[in-house]
Structure formats: C-alpha cells, structure tokens
Design a protein around this motif. Structure first.
Motif, PDB file in Angstrom:
ATOM      1  N   ALA B  28       0.837  -1.205   0.000  1.00  0.00           N
ATOM      2  CA  ALA B  28       0.000   0.000   0.000  1.00  0.00           C
ATOM      3  C   ALA B  28       0.869   1.251   0.000  1.00  0.00           C
ATOM      4  O   ALA B  28       0.662   2.181  -0.781  1.00  0.00           O
ATOM      5  CB  ALA B  28      -0.945  -0.004   1.203  1.00  0.00           C
ATOM      6  N   ARG B  29       1.874   1.255   0.861  1.00  0.00           N
ATOM      7  CA  ARG B  29       2.742   2.437   0.943  1.00  0.00           C
ATOM      8  C   ARG B  29       3.568   2.618  -0.318  1.00  0.00           C
ATOM      9  O   ARG B  29       3.752   3.732  -0.792  1.00  0.00           O
ATOM     10  CB  ARG B  29       3.662   2.343   2.163  1.00  0.00           C
ATOM     11  CG  ARG B  29       2.970   2.866   3.391  1.00  0.00           C
ATOM     12  CD  ARG B  29       3.928   2.973   4.575  1.00  0.00           C
ATOM     13  NE  ARG B  29       3.253   2.411   5.737  1.00  0.00           N
ATOM     14  CZ  ARG B  29       3.643   1.310   6.376  1.00  0.00           C
ATOM     15  NH1 ARG B  29       4.730   0.657   5.998  1.00  0.00           N
ATOM     16  NH2 ARG B  29       2.955   0.865   7.394  1.00  0.00           N
ATOM     17  N   ARG B  32       1.424   4.149  -2.923  1.00  0.00           N
ATOM     18  CA  ARG B  32       1.255   5.582  -2.628  1.00  0.00           C
ATOM     19  C   ARG B  32       2.501   6.348  -3.106  1.00  0.00           C
ATOM     20  O   ARG B  32       2.390   7.381  -3.765  1.00  0.00           O
ATOM     21  CB  ARG B  32       1.089   5.813  -1.127  1.00  0.00           C
ATOM     22  CG  ARG B  32       1.084   7.308  -0.761  1.00  0.00           C
ATOM     23  CD  ARG B  32       1.382   7.544   0.700  1.00  0.00           C
ATOM     24  NE  ARG B  32       2.696   7.040   1.081  1.00  0.00           N
ATOM     25  CZ  ARG B  32       3.098   6.839   2.318  1.00  0.00           C
ATOM     26  NH1 ARG B  32       2.295   7.090   3.323  1.00  0.00           N
ATOM     27  NH2 ARG B  32       4.309   6.384   2.580  1.00  0.00           N
ATOM     28  N   VAL B  38      -4.473   4.719  -2.722  1.00  0.00           N
ATOM     29  CA  VAL B  38      -4.655   3.347  -2.258  1.00  0.00           C
ATOM     30  C   VAL B  38      -5.689   3.309  -1.140  1.00  0.00           C
ATOM     31  O   VAL B  38      -5.523   3.962  -0.115  1.00  0.00           O
ATOM     32  CB  VAL B  38      -3.317   2.781  -1.733  1.00  0.00           C
ATOM     33  CG1 VAL B  38      -3.488   1.315  -1.353  1.00  0.00           C
ATOM     34  CG2 VAL B  38      -2.223   2.943  -2.771  1.00  0.00           C
ATOM     35  N   TYR B  40      -7.087   1.231   1.679  1.00  0.00           N
ATOM     36  CA  TYR B  40      -6.664   0.083   2.448  1.00  0.00           C
ATOM     37  C   TYR B  40      -7.808  -0.345   3.359  1.00  0.00           C
ATOM     38  O   TYR B  40      -8.337   0.462   4.110  1.00  0.00           O
ATOM     39  CB  TYR B  40      -5.416   0.448   3.250  1.00  0.00           C
ATOM     40  CG  TYR B  40      -4.856  -0.721   3.994  1.00  0.00           C
ATOM     41  CD1 TYR B  40      -4.256  -1.763   3.300  1.00  0.00           C
ATOM     42  CD2 TYR B  40      -4.966  -0.808   5.368  1.00  0.00           C
ATOM     43  CE1 TYR B  40      -3.769  -2.864   3.972  1.00  0.00           C
ATOM     44  CE2 TYR B  40      -4.489  -1.903   6.050  1.00  0.00           C
ATOM     45  CZ  TYR B  40      -3.886  -2.931   5.341  1.00  0.00           C
ATOM     46  OH  TYR B  40      -3.419  -4.027   6.012  1.00  0.00           O
TER      47      TYR B  40
END
Ligand code: GDP
Ligand code: MG
Lengths: 340, 133
Positions: B28-29, B32, B38, B40
């Motif tokens: 996810a990071r 980004r 994203v 989550y």
C-alpha cells in the motif's frame, strides 16, 4: 454519459462513477453536477473534525450505525460518508485507511462510503469534496457524514460545507493549551471527548468545559465569517442577530464500544432542528452556497487570468523579483496592470 | 498548486482468516509512493465486502493478499462478486504464496498478475501502471 435519472434514483454504480468524474474535474462531471444541483439541499451535512487518531473514523462508523439502527424512537435514515485523507506532497499518492474502521455498516444498501484524497488542498477537505456531497444529496442520502483530514490548524473548510460540525478531542493526545487549539471552539457546534475509557479523559473534559465557559458565543465563526471571502456576505438582519444562539454542548463517547453515540445523534438532530426552527438553516445554506461560488470564482478568475497573461511577462517579472529589483507588491502590480 | 487529474485508484484487501497484513501494508505504501491512491481495507474481508468497497470507491485495480492458501476458494468468489457489481475493466492482482500449478487456472479466471513473497514493489507498481493505462 452519466444519466441524471440514474443518480436521482440512487443507482450505486452511476453514483460511484460520477464521483470519480467530479474528483478528476472532468467536464462530464461538471455538466452532471449542474443538472443535479436543483435536486440538492435536502440532506443534513455533518462534519467530523479533530486531530489524527482522535477516533473520527471509528466514530463515523458508529454514527452511521446509529442512524441506520436507531436505539431511540427515531426513523432510520440513509447515510453517505465522505472520508478525506491527506495526499502525500512528495508523490501525489495517498493511503486512504478510514474504511478499516467502518465495518459495521458493510453490506447495508442504505449506506455509501467513499474515501478521497485531499489532492494538494489545505484546510482539511479536497477541492471537490463539496461536489461529492452534492451528488449524495441529490441521490437522496438523508445524512452525509464528512470526515476531514484532521491535520490542519483549524480546519475551517468544513464549516463552509457542513450544517453541523463536530470537533473531536481525545485524552492522551497532548491535551493542553497548545494542542486544544484556539479556533476549535469557534467552529464546533458540538464538542466530543472521545476515548472516554482512556486515562485522563476526565481532565480533558474538565479542561474543555473551562475553555468553553470563558468563551463568548458571539465569536462564533459563522457570525463573522465573511472575512474569508473578498466578496461581501448578504447582510444579517437585526432580528437574526438577536435570535438566541446555540450553546455548543460537550459530549463524551467511546467510539470503540458505541457508548454515548445514541446521545450524540440526539444532539446532532437537535442542532438540525435548532437551525431549521430559527431560520438559521436557510441563512447557513445561503452563505454556504455563496462561499462555494466565491471559491470557484476565485479559482476560475485565476485560470482566466493565467490564460490571458503571457508567460514571458510572468517569467520576466519573476526574475526581477528574485533579484530583488522589485518587491512582491510591485511584481503583482506589473502582472495585473502591465509593466509600464 | 497540484492540478487534479486522473489518479490510479487501488483497493488493497486481505480476504480470508490469516492475520498477517504487513505485506499488504508495505505494498500500500509503495503504491502511494508511486503516486497512486490506495484504499486500504484491513484484515478479514469477505468477498462481498471487497466487491462493495470496489464499487463505492470506483477503483481501477484490486490487490488481494492471500497467505492462507485459500486462494483457489476465494479468488473465484471475489471475481464473481465484482462482476455482479457491474464494474468494468477492474484489474485483479494477487499476492501470496501461490503454487505454480494454480497459476494458469487463476489467470484463466481473470487474475491479471500474481506475485510471490519478495517481489519488488517497483515491479508491482509498474505492472499496475501498465495495466491501467
Ligand atoms: N480506547 C479507545 N480507542 C479508540 C476509541 N475510538 C477510537 N479508538 C482507537 O483510536 C485509533 C484511531 O482511530 P481512528 O478512528 O482511525 O482515528 P482518526 O484518525 O481520527 O480517524 C484506533 O486504533 C481506534 O481503535 C475509543 O473511544 N476508545
Ligand atoms: Mg480517519
């Protein structure tokens, strides 16, 4: 093509696609919003602001659930949620994590949750948040909960958008004079001390009560709000000015367990009734829409000006400014009136 | 000031009952940092919840992290639920420990990309970018 009829009857796929169009600023999105606008103005828009980690998302989850399954004698209402999270200034990307806390209303067709990134906008909302809210309003959602980023100083944008603004505080967030910022009392219609199960909660409550006691309700933000816009507000009539005001109550909640949430919804509803009965609803609406127009006007004026100004003039002026041959003040004068 | 424009929107979801989400968070990071938005959604998502979130968020891509070995049970159900929403063109990516012999079947079902542990997040980001252009 987005069909206005599909939105009005609440088609979820059509709604979702339109929200994306609006977020992306497409002409399709703008055109549809124009057509939807006459169908807006019915929803109760509730803002939830407060520092990151105070429990905004968790509380939104509980609020939505309480609206759907009232524990008191209230009719269930349909709920839309718009949750804004910050865009990374480095990459332009974002992680939107508010949905994690909003599981209790999953699968309920009377609820629609949409996350959005702030996309470079300051002030706690994205530039297009108001547009998203209008879509939900037109689609017939009765309550629209807007969760702000929570990172800004005083997130005043939410006051322009919401009828009722909740400000969340929580113990253990460094609840002293520095962090409970001046400004929050001006924007709060209801103050909430969340995490009331945590140590120090009573202190936070006491502290807020003291602050509120010293606070003159005449300073409430909505009263002298026109200063944010260069265009004057419609004047408040004397009789409006003398109407009894709203004293922001302080409530306590435990968002993780739901304690205090029923009472909170009761107060939010009271605030709506207060606005409606005192004519402040229409006053607020008037100003809200005006501010939206003003913001848009400023934005569009800038674009129009930029398109009509030669970039060489801009660059030339910038160079002089950087060399300190002219002051910023003079630079702006050159750009607006030409370099005579 | 940043101009608003089309951003790639990715839903990262963890279906199934296993409790590890470190990998999903790392991805996810990374996405980004690659400029994507994203969403989550956390642990223990049912196929219905994933499809509902995809619909409400109007995502371009769904990244599923399945470590429990239940991918052959979960993936078809999730794909079916997503089809039922009426969303079109959503690309599904799968992360986890997926045996070689399962991969052709998953691809056939419509899974766009499959990534084992240790795949570089750069690869994932660039594949997603390619798939959603
Ligand atoms: N103890 C306790 N924890 C809470 C409460 N409300 C929220 N939290 C926790 O606080 C953390 C942040 O909550 P979140 O809703 O994401 O906050 P936000 O950043 O303001 O949206 C999460 O771990 C929540 O579970 C509460 O009333 N009591
Ligand atoms: Mg949140």
């Amino acid at each position: 093509m987005t069909s206005v009829a599909e939105i009005l009857k609440g088609d979820r796929l059509a709604i979702s696609r339109l929200l994306t169009e609006i977020e992306n600023g497409t002409s399709e999105g703008k055109r549809t919003l124009n057509e939807l606008f006459p169908h807006t103005g019915k929803a109760h828009i509730v803002g939830i602001t407060g520092a990151p980690g105070t429990g905004k998302s968790t509380l939104v989850n509980r609020l939505a659930y309480e609206y759907r399954h009232p524990s008191r004698d209230r009719p269930p209402l349909s709920v839309a949620v718009v949750a804004v999270d910050p865009t990374s200034p480095f990459s332009g990307g974002a992680v939107l994590g508010d949905r994690i806390r909003m599981r209790d209303v999953a699968g309920d067709p009377g609820v629609f949750i949409r996350s959005m990134a702030s996309r470079g906008s300051l002030g706690g909302l994205a530039q297009t948040t108001a547009g998203l809210v209008q879509v939900f309003d037109a689609a017939g959602f009765e309550v629209i909960l807007v969760e702000t980023v929570g990172a800004g100083q005083a997130e005043v944008d939410i006051v322009d958008l919401a009828h009722t603004t909740l400000v969340l505080e929580a113990p253990g967030m460094g609840d002293d004079v520095q962090t409970i910022k001046a400004g929050i009392l001006e924007i709060a219609d209801i103050l909430v001390v969340n995490k009331f199960d945590r140590p120090g909660a009573k202190n936070t409550l006491r502290f807020l009560k003291n602050m509120l006691r010293q606070f003159d309700p005449e300073e409430r933000y909505e009263l002298h709000h026109g200063q944010r816009s260069p265009f004057p507000d419609l004047p408040i009539t004397e009789s409006e000015k003398n109407k009894p005001g709203w004293d922001p109550p302080i409530l306590t909640t435990i968002a993780t367990s739901g304690e205090g949430v029923s009472e909170l919804v009761e107060r939010i509803t009271n605030h709506r009734n207060f606005l409606l009965s005192s004519k402040r609803w229409s006053l607020k609406e008037e100003r809200r829409i005006k501010r939206e127009m003003d913001t848009m006007l400023q934005r569009e004026l800038l674009i129009k000006w930029r398109d009509s100004t030669s970039s060489t003039l801009y660059q030339r002026t910038l160079k002089k400014l950087v060399k300190r041959e002219i002051s910023p003040q003079r630079a702006v004068q050159f750009l607006l009136e030409g370099d005579q | 000031m940043e101009k608003s424009q089309k951003k790639i929107k990715v839903l990262i979801a963890k279906p199934g009952l296993d409790g590890h989400n470190r990998g999903a968070k790392v991805v996810a990071r990374a996405l980004r940092d690659a400029g994507m938005e994203v969403i989550y959604t956390g642990l223990r998502q049912t196929p219905e919840m994933i499809a509902e979130a995809a619909l409400q968020e109007d995502v371009d891509v769904i990244g599923l992290s399945i470590l429990s070995g239940a991918h052959m049970a979960l993936a078809p159900k999730i794909l079916e639920e997503i089809n039922n929403t009426g969303l079109e063109g959503v690309k599904i990516f799968l992360g986890g420990i997926i045996p070689e012999e399962d991969k052709p079947k998953l691809k056939e079902l419509g899974v766009h990309g499959i990534y084992g542990p240790g795949t570089s997040t750069k690869t994932i980001a660039s594949d997603i970018r390619k798939a959603s252009s």
